[in-house]
Design an enzyme around this catalytic site. Structure first.
Site, PDB file in Angstrom:
ATOM      1  N   HIS A 133      60.056   6.675  39.491  1.00  0.00           N
ATOM      2  CA  HIS A 133      60.439   5.281  39.642  1.00  0.00           C
ATOM      3  C   HIS A 133      60.677   4.653  38.273  1.00  0.00           C
ATOM      4  CE1 HIS A 133      58.756   5.804  43.717  1.00  0.00           C
ATOM      5  NE2 HIS A 133      59.541   4.797  44.050  1.00  0.00           N
ATOM      6  N   LYS A 137      57.133   0.004  37.497  1.00  0.00           N
ATOM      7  CA  LYS A 137      56.309   0.239  38.683  1.00  0.00           C
ATOM      8  C   LYS A 137      54.890   0.585  38.259  1.00  0.00           C
ATOM      9  CE  LYS A 137      56.191   2.681  43.111  1.00  0.00           C
ATOM     10  NZ  LYS A 137      56.030   1.423  43.850  1.00  0.00           N
TER      11      LYS A 137
END
Length: 223
Positions: A133, A137
């Protein structure tokens, strides 16, 4: 997510947005033809058949209660729920159709089904879940990776996890099964966050006509 839902709802001829609710006081009472409400005004929203909830745990309880009182369906993607919240959702399913999912990508729903089936057939193989990600995140492994791990465990595997945070990656999940001399990789790559809003809208359209119960996203894929 709320903005994406409002923008993409027009793709569904069978859906009409009757209200939008946010945590703070709206700057305009009507925006693009949609009445705007603050969360404190939730009980004043007009009649609806299904609610889509991407809020915080306190907001989840409020909309779940309202749906129960009005006999409306609920599609929720709110994360950080406690066990009591999930129990309340299950209880509500006795009276209204409800759906909660950590990820509303239709592709991930299919991936989860494939993972469980592969795990059940490859019980002696190693199972590794690798997720990537964007750098902002915070949680690792991702909620989606953990959900895929639950499905792998349901099939009899013992999943291990690895996480990568780099650049602006929207989301990539690889579930790898490795045996002597061979390997299987099941991969999903998200390239646009709109997929999550589209999945939630698909779920809302399908769930509104269902009888009471607790549903999974894959239950609605053929609707």
């Amino acid at each position: 997510m709320g903005q994406s839902l409002l923008r993409l709802a027009g793709e569904h001829e069978d859906l009409q947005v009757v209200a939008a609710v946010s945590g703070g006081k709206p700057s305009q009472r009507v925006l693009d033809g949609v009445p705007q409400f603050a969360s404190q005004e939730l009980h004043g929203v007009p009649a609806f058949d299904v609610a889509i909830d991407f809020s915080l745990p306190p907001g989840f309880q409020s909309i779940l209660s309202l749906c129960g009182k009005r006999g409306a369906a609920l599609v929720s993607g709110t994360t950080g729920l406690e066990q009591a919240d999930l129990q309340a959702l299950e209880s509500a399913g006795e009276a209204i159709p409800v759906l909660w999912a950590a990820n509303y990508s239709l592709g991930v729903a299919v991936l989860a089904d494939l993972v469980e089936r592969a795990a059940a057939m490859l019980r002696q193989w190693d199972c590794d879940i690798v997720e990537s990600h964007h750098v902002h995140k915070k949680d690792a492994p991702s909620g989606t990776a953990l959900a895929l791990g639950e499905r792998a465990s349901a099939g009899g595997a013992d999943p291990r996890y690895a996480s990568l945070r780099a650049g602006d990656i929207v989301g990539e999940h690889t579930v790898q099964f490795t045996g002597p001399g061979e390997r299987i990789e099941l991969v999903h790559r998200a390239t646009n966050r709109d997929i999550f809003a589209r999945g939630a809208l698909h779920a809302a359209s399908a769930l509104a006509a269902r009888p009471p119960g607790c549903y999974r996203l894959r239950d609605l894929l053929l609707s």
